[in-house]
Design a protein around this motif. Structure first.
Motif, short mmCIF file in Angstrom:
data_model
loop_
_atom_site.label_atom_id
_atom_site.label_comp_id
_atom_site.label_asym_id
_atom_site.label_seq_id
_atom_site.Cartn_x
_atom_site.Cartn_y
_atom_site.Cartn_z
N ASP A 120 -7.41 -10.45 -5.51
CA ASP A 120 -8.06 -9.60 -4.51
C ASP A 120 -9.21 -8.81 -5.13
N ALA A 156 0.83 -1.20 0.00
CA ALA A 156 0.00 0.00 0.00
C ALA A 156 0.87 1.25 0.00
N LEU A 159 -2.42 -2.89 -8.34
CA LEU A 159 -2.92 -3.94 -7.45
C LEU A 159 -3.27 -5.20 -8.23
N ALA A 197 -6.29 -2.33 2.79
CA ALA A 197 -6.62 -3.74 2.52
C ALA A 197 -7.45 -4.25 3.69
N TRP A 218 -9.28 -4.34 -1.57
CA TRP A 218 -8.59 -3.07 -1.47
C TRP A 218 -9.60 -1.94 -1.59
N ILE A 228 -5.28 4.19 0.70
CA ILE A 228 -5.34 2.81 0.23
C ILE A 228 -5.39 1.88 1.44
#
Length: 263
Positions: A64, A10, A57, A106, A82, A104
């Motif tokens: 993800d 990130a 990403l 997660a 994310w 950002i």
């Protein structure tokens, strides 16, 4: 990846995308559209920066999920999503005010009321600060560990924000009136992610605002909790403009009492 590794990713992407945002602002921004109101603007840079983040990403973590302010959702299979705000503080950004950030985070799960925050980064490109956190690893700004502040005898330095819908402003101002008796002063910076980072850093004692979206608070909330603070959204999921509170446990309790329960 561990939460610390997700945090490092990130940070890397936030730094790269923040530089793109800073460069585009120096070149001059153009307004792309309006969202809910004339004040809720989106710039071409918002879209370009989010596209960069999403592409990076996808290359690093293709399984993800993704939830972004500009490009919406993308399903994943890993259980990790994310949550991204490419430029938090777009009005500041478009107006040439250097208070904006790339946010950002997660998270594990998809529902903001139930997800588990794993990692986050809030980058202020103009100031050059990188706030970051990983679950159970603490919160930091450029390598210095963060710790929330406890309000002193002079009162709490608080931050807030107002919604873009003019019909909500009377209620927001009434809320300010309820908390001012415990406030030393009030700040209204225009970037929720930055406000939450400043609470984590002890620069602000607390923060309150209605109507935040998941990308506004995902990274900042983790910064606050990893710095020893509390972040809550105390109203039910059916409330359109939910209250968001951050600060020390004692201050958050008092803010909740004054805003929601004080006659």
């Amino acid at each position: 990846m561990s939460p610390a590794e997700l945090r490092d990713l990130a940070i890397e992407i936030a730094r790269e995308s923040g530089e793109l945002a800073r460069r585009r602002r120096a070149e001059g921004v153009s307004l792309a559209a309006t969202k809910s109101s004339l004040a809720d603007i989106v710039t071409e840079a918002d879209r370009e920066v989010e596209a960069l983040i999403r592409a990076r990403l996808a290359a690093e973590r293709p399984d993800d999920g993704f939830l972004g302010e500009e490009s919406g959702t993308g399903a994943g299979t890993s259980g990790i999503t994310w949550v991204v705000d490419p430029i938090d503080g777009t009005v500041n950004y478009a107006s040439g005010i250097p208070l904006y950030a790339v946010s950002i985070a997660a998270v594990e799960g998809e529902d903001p009321d139930r997800w588990t925050p794993l990692a986050g980064a809030v980058h202020s490109p103009v100031v050059g600060e990188m706030f970051s956190a990983a679950r159970a690893e603490g919160a930091f700004v450029d390598g210095t560990r963060l710790r929330i502040a406890e309000p002193g005898p002079a009162g709490a330095l608080l931050a807030t924000g107002f919604g873009y819908d003019p019909s909500t402003h009377v209620g927001d101002l009434a809320t300010v009136g309820r908390v001012m008796p415990i406030a030393r002063d009030l700040r209204r910076g225009g970037s929720a992610a930055t406000d939450l980072a400043y609470v984590a850093a002890g620069r602000l004692d607390g923060y309150f605002e209605r109507g935040l979206q998941p990308w506004d608070f995902a990274a900042g909330a983790l910064l606050v909790t990893e710095a020893g603070g509390r972040f809550i959204r105390p109203e039910g999921a059916d409330v359109v403009r939910r209250l968001n509170l951050a600060g020390s446990a004692e201050l958050v309790t008092e803010l909740e009492r004054r805003i929601l329960h004080q006659p």
